[in-house]
Design a protein around this motif. Sequence first.
Motif, mmCIF file in Angstrom:
data_model
loop_
_atom_site.group_PDB
_atom_site.id
_atom_site.type_symbol
_atom_site.label_atom_id
_atom_site.label_comp_id
_atom_site.label_asym_id
_atom_site.label_seq_id
_atom_site.Cartn_x
_atom_site.Cartn_y
_atom_site.Cartn_z
ATOM 1 N N GLY A 1 0.811 -1.216 0.000
ATOM 2 C CA GLY A 1 0.000 0.000 0.000
ATOM 3 C C GLY A 1 0.839 1.259 0.000
ATOM 4 N N VAL A 2 1.845 1.304 0.898
ATOM 5 C CA VAL A 2 2.672 2.509 0.965
ATOM 6 C C VAL A 2 3.544 2.643 -0.278
ATOM 7 C CG1 VAL A 2 4.654 1.508 2.211
ATOM 8 C CG2 VAL A 2 4.082 3.914 2.502
ATOM 9 N N ALA A 3 3.987 1.511 -0.848
ATOM 10 C CA ALA A 3 4.807 1.569 -2.058
ATOM 11 C C ALA A 3 4.010 2.134 -3.232
ATOM 12 C CB ALA A 3 5.343 0.173 -2.405
ATOM 13 N N ILE A 4 2.781 1.648 -3.409
ATOM 14 C CA ILE A 4 1.913 2.156 -4.464
ATOM 15 C C ILE A 4 1.529 3.606 -4.172
ATOM 16 C CG2 ILE A 4 -0.347 1.927 -5.548
ATOM 17 C CD1 ILE A 4 1.531 -0.232 -6.464
ATOM 18 N N GLY A 5 1.258 3.893 -2.894
ATOM 19 C CA GLY A 5 0.869 5.247 -2.511
ATOM 20 C C GLY A 5 1.953 6.270 -2.771
ATOM 21 N N LEU A 6 3.211 5.892 -2.511
ATOM 22 C CA LEU A 6 4.318 6.817 -2.744
ATOM 23 C C LEU A 6 4.497 7.109 -4.230
ATOM 24 C CD1 LEU A 6 6.949 5.593 -0.134
ATOM 25 C CD2 LEU A 6 5.991 7.903 -0.296
ATOM 26 N N ILE A 7 4.280 6.105 -5.075
ATOM 27 C CA ILE A 7 4.350 6.359 -6.515
ATOM 28 C C ILE A 7 3.266 7.357 -6.911
ATOM 29 C CG2 ILE A 7 3.987 5.337 -8.804
ATOM 30 C CD1 ILE A 7 5.367 2.830 -7.801
ATOM 31 N N GLY A 8 2.047 7.152 -6.386
ATOM 32 C CA GLY A 8 0.974 8.112 -6.654
ATOM 33 C C GLY A 8 1.283 9.484 -6.103
ATOM 34 N N SER A 9 1.926 9.518 -4.934
ATOM 35 C CA SER A 9 2.281 10.796 -4.320
ATOM 36 C C SER A 9 3.314 11.542 -5.152
ATOM 37 C CB SER A 9 2.821 10.551 -2.906
ATOM 38 O OG SER A 9 3.113 11.760 -2.255
ATOM 39 N N PHE A 10 4.369 10.849 -5.565
ATOM 40 C CA PHE A 10 5.407 11.489 -6.375
ATOM 41 C C PHE A 10 4.854 11.876 -7.748
ATOM 42 C CE2 PHE A 10 8.119 10.400 -3.048
ATOM 43 C CZ PHE A 10 9.397 10.888 -3.275
ATOM 44 N N ARG A 11 3.919 11.094 -8.247
ATOM 45 C CA ARG A 11 3.266 11.434 -9.523
ATOM 46 C C ARG A 11 2.494 12.749 -9.388
ATOM 47 N NH1 ARG A 11 -1.413 7.575 -12.260
ATOM 48 N NH2 ARG A 11 -2.153 9.021 -13.846
ATOM 49 N N SER A 12 1.714 12.871 -8.316
ATOM 50 C CA SER A 12 0.895 14.072 -8.132
ATOM 51 C C SER A 12 1.736 15.298 -7.808
ATOM 52 C CB SER A 12 -0.124 13.824 -7.015
ATOM 53 O OG SER A 12 -1.001 12.777 -7.369
ATOM 54 N N ILE A 13 2.727 15.120 -6.924
ATOM 55 C CA ILE A 13 3.576 16.254 -6.553
ATOM 56 C C ILE A 13 4.399 16.712 -7.757
ATOM 57 C CG2 ILE A 13 5.481 17.009 -5.078
ATOM 58 C CD1 ILE A 13 4.439 14.998 -2.989
ATOM 59 N N GLY A 14 4.919 15.749 -8.510
ATOM 60 C CA GLY A 14 5.644 16.110 -9.733
ATOM 61 C C GLY A 14 4.753 16.870 -10.692
ATOM 62 N N GLY A 15 3.487 16.420 -10.824
ATOM 63 C CA GLY A 15 2.556 17.117 -11.694
ATOM 64 C C GLY A 15 2.268 18.528 -11.214
ATOM 65 N N SER A 16 2.140 18.680 -9.904
ATOM 66 C CA SER A 16 1.868 20.004 -9.344
ATOM 67 C C SER A 16 3.034 20.953 -9.583
ATOM 68 C CB SER A 16 1.594 19.883 -7.840
ATOM 69 O OG SER A 16 1.293 21.129 -7.273
ATOM 70 N N ILE A 17 4.242 20.474 -9.290
ATOM 71 C CA ILE A 17 5.425 21.310 -9.484
ATOM 72 C C ILE A 17 5.644 21.600 -10.966
ATOM 73 C CG2 ILE A 17 7.943 21.356 -9.276
ATOM 74 C CD1 ILE A 17 7.622 19.858 -6.627
ATOM 75 N N GLY A 18 5.483 20.594 -11.803
ATOM 76 C CA GLY A 18 5.685 20.778 -13.236
ATOM 77 C C GLY A 18 4.689 21.749 -13.837
ATOM 78 N N SER A 19 3.405 21.659 -13.395
ATOM 79 C CA SER A 19 2.389 22.573 -13.915
ATOM 80 C C SER A 19 2.761 24.013 -13.626
ATOM 81 C CB SER A 19 1.025 22.246 -13.295
ATOM 82 O OG SER A 19 0.585 20.971 -13.684
ATOM 83 N N VAL A 20 3.221 24.261 -12.394
ATOM 84 C CA VAL A 20 3.597 25.625 -12.021
ATOM 85 C C VAL A 20 4.877 26.045 -12.733
ATOM 86 C CG1 VAL A 20 4.314 27.109 -10.114
ATOM 87 C CG2 VAL A 20 2.461 25.461 -9.784
ATOM 88 N N LEU A 21 5.874 25.162 -12.733
ATOM 89 C CA LEU A 21 7.184 25.501 -13.290
ATOM 90 C C LEU A 21 7.100 25.816 -14.778
ATOM 91 C CD1 LEU A 21 10.286 25.687 -13.015
ATOM 92 C CD2 LEU A 21 10.372 23.221 -13.439
ATOM 93 N N PHE A 22 6.544 24.882 -15.555
ATOM 94 C CA PHE A 22 6.526 25.071 -17.002
ATOM 95 C C PHE A 22 5.511 26.125 -17.429
ATOM 96 C CE2 PHE A 22 8.301 20.686 -16.697
ATOM 97 C CZ PHE A 22 9.530 20.967 -17.275
ATOM 98 N N SER A 23 4.393 26.225 -16.698
ATOM 99 C CA SER A 23 3.436 27.296 -17.003
ATOM 100 C C SER A 23 4.054 28.663 -16.718
ATOM 101 C CB SER A 23 2.160 27.119 -16.184
ATOM 102 O OG SER A 23 1.463 25.970 -16.585
ATOM 103 N N SER A 24 4.853 28.731 -15.648
ATOM 104 C CA SER A 24 5.514 29.990 -15.314
ATOM 105 C C SER A 24 6.523 30.380 -16.392
ATOM 106 C CB SER A 24 6.214 29.871 -13.958
ATOM 107 O OG SER A 24 6.891 31.053 -13.631
ATOM 108 N N ILE A 25 7.286 29.391 -16.866
ATOM 109 C CA ILE A 25 8.245 29.665 -17.945
ATOM 110 C C ILE A 25 7.500 30.191 -19.170
ATOM 111 C CG2 ILE A 25 9.873 28.618 -19.570
ATOM 112 C CD1 ILE A 25 10.637 26.650 -17.343
#
Length: 576
Positions: free
Chosen positions: A417-441
Amino acid sequence: MGYADPHRAALEDNPEHAEKLTLSVALSAFFLGTSLTGPIVFGFLFVSTILVQLTHKIGGENNSFWIPSGWSAAAGVVSCIAGRLSDIFGRRDILLFGQFLTIAGGIVAATANTMNQLIAGEVMLGASIGAVAVAYAGISEILPNKYRGIGLAWTELNLAVWAVPATLLANLMVTNASWRIMYYIAIGYGTFSLVGTACVYFPPKNPRADGKTKWQQCKELDFMAIFLFVAGLVVFLYGLNSGGTTYPWVSVGTLVPLVLGLTTLLAAFAYDFTVADDPIFPWYLFKAFRRYSALLVLIFIASMVFYAAAALNAQTILFLHSADPVKIGIYSLPSGFAQLVGGAILPAFVHRIKHVHYQIAFGLFMQTLFFGLAALITPTNLNWLMAVQFLAMFPFGWVTLNCYTTASLNIPQRDLGVAIGLIGSFRSIGGSIGSVLFSSIFNQVAAKQVASRIAVTAAKAGITPNMIPALIGAVEGTIVGVPGLDAKFPNVPASVFSDCVSAARHGYAYGLRITWLSSIPFGIVAVVCGLCVLDPSKYFTNHVEIHLEKEIGRGESSARDKEIHEEKAMGVTGSA
């Protein structure tokens, strides 16, 4: 019997033929697969394509970036926590809670009259996907190992059938009907999956089965790390969102929350790795780079680019080609078809293709290559835009589901559960950071380029300098579909106004060029990580990890079935 190999059972408990799929297992996989559709499709994909239009409906232009960012942040926080809790309390209760959140978040968003209320609904929908992402673990463990890819592909099929026309339908809703419809559909999906899951899905109540009660295990959770993780992520994202908008990037208002948030995040991991009795982020997972943590790095990077593209795709068509919502939807169809092929078809054959690490690396190579080639998109090559759109968006679902499959086979069952959850977490956090970063650029480069190019074009045509600022605003408004703005400048010939529009479109294209070129270094790192992943192909056997405790028509599982599950869990516990 203890297993030195976390999944040696997959090799030793390997019947000649796969178990016959029972009705309860089939229906459980069915309803778990539909759980993700409401919060992902209607809570993210649909709304991300109409952010500009939504601000014209309810205002809040300066806060609209919190819709994708708030959704992603909530999903990232809840994913890792829900994954660990599902290892303690069982998958069922966590899934039901997540499905309830889908309904509640949909109601809040559907009744929103302000941007802040809409953001609140989106945060709830993001939290719901963090909880229902436990379905990836739930589906994996009730199916034979070699069919896990097919089960996970079912979840993606539910998303992809809506992703194909997502931009078209969202734009039609916001212009011809109501944008609230998408949230009503999310409520319907949440209700459907909640009722179905409650009726048929009865996995083991205590997956870890390590001799402790649920309450004892809950008390041992690392609440300090959870607090630091949540606080650090929120503060960091606030700084990231503020940069270049509320405050300049080099100002105290931006740098302080960025540094403070990042430091707090690192402190959460440091505390968890060294002090906690029952860590929310197990160190043994993170130190196993080839077996697991390489997956976290590559999914974080792949999500940064993919989610940014999901938000920028419709804007690319809007700024470079047309404000017609139907055309925007039609020109976006390749993106949806790409997600259908890459997410719902290829992963179903993962057990036949095997060499999963090469599949992941090749998918990441494709994403990096074609997002790099997206730098060649201009207002005059629509066909290239549509081709690159398909080829760049195609690999993400393939890579993501292969990550889930790999983790489910490389990690001990007690921490699935935690292994799958961490992949989902890193997926979502990466998406959040990427959306802001690349949209800002994009926003910052495009803003300068558009204003500069319009000014140069107008000056060459003899337009007086004092008229140029108002002309820039009129051109930008015309591009996003505001009618009649050219009529406000009777002294500006129609041909000159048209030339200014063309110049602005090329300015937006330049902003996109810099944005996608900046994604290439990240992609190279992701490809290297993909090649490092430990291939789990040897575990594609007929072994089934757990059996449901209740079967339709059979009642509860036999006592012997429960003993077998507990022996497997204890054996894995002893070896981990």
